[in-house]
Design a protein around this motif. Structure first.
Motif, short mmCIF file in Angstrom:
data_model
loop_
_atom_site.label_atom_id
_atom_site.label_comp_id
_atom_site.label_asym_id
_atom_site.label_seq_id
_atom_site.Cartn_x
_atom_site.Cartn_y
_atom_site.Cartn_z
N MET A 34 12.46 -40.31 82.90
CA MET A 34 11.54 -40.90 83.86
C MET A 34 11.76 -40.31 85.25
O MET A 34 10.79 -40.11 86.00
N MET B 205 2.68 -44.56 87.91
CA MET B 205 2.22 -43.17 87.88
C MET B 205 0.72 -43.10 87.63
O MET B 205 0.01 -42.26 88.21
N ALA B 206 0.19 -43.97 86.77
CA ALA B 206 -1.25 -43.99 86.53
C ALA B 206 -2.00 -44.36 87.80
O ALA B 206 -3.06 -43.78 88.11
N ILE C 278 10.04 -49.69 80.58
CA ILE C 278 9.43 -48.42 80.18
C ILE C 278 8.03 -48.28 80.76
O ILE C 278 7.63 -47.21 81.24
N SER C 279 7.25 -49.37 80.73
CA SER C 279 5.84 -49.28 81.14
C SER C 279 5.65 -49.35 82.65
O SER C 279 4.65 -48.85 83.16
N LEU D 106 10.09 -36.94 85.22
CA LEU D 106 8.63 -37.08 85.24
C LEU D 106 8.15 -37.46 86.63
O LEU D 106 7.15 -36.91 87.13
N ALA D 107 8.81 -38.42 87.28
CA ALA D 107 8.42 -38.83 88.62
C ALA D 107 8.58 -37.68 89.61
O ALA D 107 7.73 -37.47 90.49
N SER E 77 -2.56 -51.90 76.00
CA SER E 77 -1.55 -51.52 76.99
C SER E 77 -0.26 -51.07 76.32
O SER E 77 0.10 -51.54 75.23
N LEU E 78 0.45 -50.13 76.97
CA LEU E 78 1.71 -49.63 76.43
C LEU E 78 2.76 -50.74 76.40
O LEU E 78 3.55 -50.82 75.45
N PRO F 240 7.15 -47.84 85.37
CA PRO F 240 6.96 -46.56 86.07
C PRO F 240 5.72 -45.80 85.61
O PRO F 240 5.09 -45.11 86.40
N LEU F 241 5.36 -45.94 84.33
CA LEU F 241 4.15 -45.28 83.86
C LEU F 241 2.91 -45.89 84.49
O LEU F 241 1.94 -45.18 84.80
N LYS F 242 2.92 -47.21 84.69
CA LYS F 242 1.79 -47.87 85.34
C LYS F 242 1.67 -47.41 86.80
O LYS F 242 0.56 -47.16 87.30
#
Length: 432
Positions: free
Chosen positions: A207, A183-184, A176-177, A210-211, A4-5, A179-181
């Motif tokens: 971010m 998004m995934a 950091i992780s 990207l969003a 995981s990131l 919003p990426l989670k």
């Protein structure tokens, strides 16, 4: 490395914090050695000079009392040095080298410094009353005066700083992780044919950008899918009216029975093709999930198949009530059954079971099966096996519709070899 990131970022930050702390401790230890050695050497040389002055000033009869006073109040012992004394040198460390060199430089080259004499540990320093005196004495100070250790408050401060740094590192990694989670998760929803909830456009500038880009992409995909479905459904719907007129005209105007039946068969085939187009164009996400008795739904499909002369081997003991889109699932099962009867041949079976929280609906036939290299290609729209291309009654959309419905239920379509020969089509669903 962790997968995981969040764990990777935290591990890297933790390594940075721990390595910087270790470097600080090493640097502090290196810099701190010299002043501590000088302080311990000053203590020892001052004690030696004090003893010398006291011995010179005190009368011989008073010296034993002086020795007793120094031993009781300062922890200092004075012993005569003998040639047979067993001496253990100071440890070989930078601190002790500095300590020994400083003492020797101040008391003279004949001075010896030891960590143990005759089995007695301590801080031992030898001296003579004057350079011409042959008698040598050992001055024994408490061992703690020749050792260096970090104070408890320093260690507590280091532990506190490391703990706070690791906590901050965890907060940074999670921010950091997170919003990426999210998004995934939204990307998986887009991949399964659903329109996800727009991502919050907050946080750092990158971010937010990207969003925003992802939300715009998801909205564009949803709009294009809706436009495509509406166009395809509109064309299919508009074609049905002239086909109905052609069928009526053929029934009334064509006298030859064989020609009339051929025309009607062609029209029915065209209507079947149009129906498949409309099924593919239909937006399945418009049907909300509902609590459904899956066994009853599949049993009803089996009864309709039997009415068409298609007797099925049915096993529905492994399923009960689930939360699915019943019309979409029914359409998928019927498409798989149609393929089994059209291309498979032999006995066809329908089985449903629950395995590890997944609903598995299996349709098996005794036909020639499908080569393993062709299974993924056949799930794409308008695709058929080469041996089936001469059969113009199909559009190549049946498996594509099933695949789409499976993804809508967070599942998949598997085309496997039937252990008894033929094809095993497995529709896997993960109910909400």
């Amino acid at each position: 490395m962790p997968h995981s990131l969040l764990a990777r970022i935290f591990l890297l930050l933790a390594l940075l914090v721990l390595s910087s702390t270790a470097g600080w401790l090493f640097l502090f230890s290196h810099i701190d050695a010299e002043p501590r050695a000088r302080e311990a050497a000053n203590t020892a040389t001052s004690a030696v000079n004090l003893i010398r002055a006291s011995l010179f000033a005190a009368a011989p009869g008073k010296r034993p009392g002086l020795f007793a006073e120094l031993s009781s109040t300062e922890g200092i012992r004075l012993l005569p040095a003998e040639a047979q004394d067993e001496i253990v040198a100071m440890p070989e460390s930078r601190f002790h080298h500095l300590l020994r060199d400083t003492i020797v430089a101040r008391l003279g080259p004949g001075t010896r410094v030891a960590a143990e004499v005759n089995g007695e540990p301590g801080f031992w320093v030898s001296f003579r009353l004057d350079a011409a005196d042959d008698d040598e004495f050992w001055l024994a100070l408490p061992r703690e005066r020749a050792s260096r250790s970090f104070a408890t408050r320093w260690l507590s401060w280091v532990v506190l700083v490391v703990a706070l740094a690791l906590l901050v590192a965890w907060l940074i990694a999670s921010r950091i992780s997170r919003p990426l989670k999210a998004m995934a998760h939204s990307a998986r929803a887009v991949g399964s044919g659903r329109t996800p909830t727009p991502l919050p456009e907050e946080g750092a500038e990158e971010m937010r950008a990207l969003a925003s880009a992802f939300n715009a992409m998801a909205a564009d995909l949803a709009r294009h899918e809706k436009d495509r479905s509406e166009v395809l459904a509109g064309i299919s719907h508009d074609l049905r009216t002239p086909l109905t007129r052609l069928r009526l005209e053929a029934e009334l105007s064509v006298a030859d029975d064989a020609a009339r039946q051929g025309i009607v068969a062609d029209i029915e085939q065209m209507e079947a093709v149009i129906s498949q187009f409309m099924d593919y164009a239909r937006t399945e996400s418009g049907e909300p999930p509902a609590v459904t008795d899956l066994a009853a739904l599949l049993a009803a499909i089996g009864e309709r198949q039997a009415a068409l002369g298609r007797a099925l081997e049915i096993d529905l003991a492994g399923v009960s009530t689930v939360n699915i889109r019943p019309k979409a699932v029914g359409r998928a099962v019927v498409n798989l059954l149609d393929n089994a009867w059209k291309y498979g041949g032999g006995a066809v079976s329908l089985k449903a079971s629950t395995v590890d929280g997944e609903i598995r609906i299996e349709i098996a036939d005794r036909g020639p099966g499908i080569p393993g290299s062709e299974t993924e290609r056949l799930k794409r729209p308008f695709t058929r096996l080469e041996v089936a291309r001469t059969d113009v009654t199909g559009t190549g959309l049946g498996l594509a519709i099933v695949e789409r419905i499976a993804r809508l239920h967070r599942g998949r379509l598997e085309l496997l070899d039937n252990p008894g020969g033929g094809l095993l089509a497995r529709l896997v669903l993960r109910p909400d």
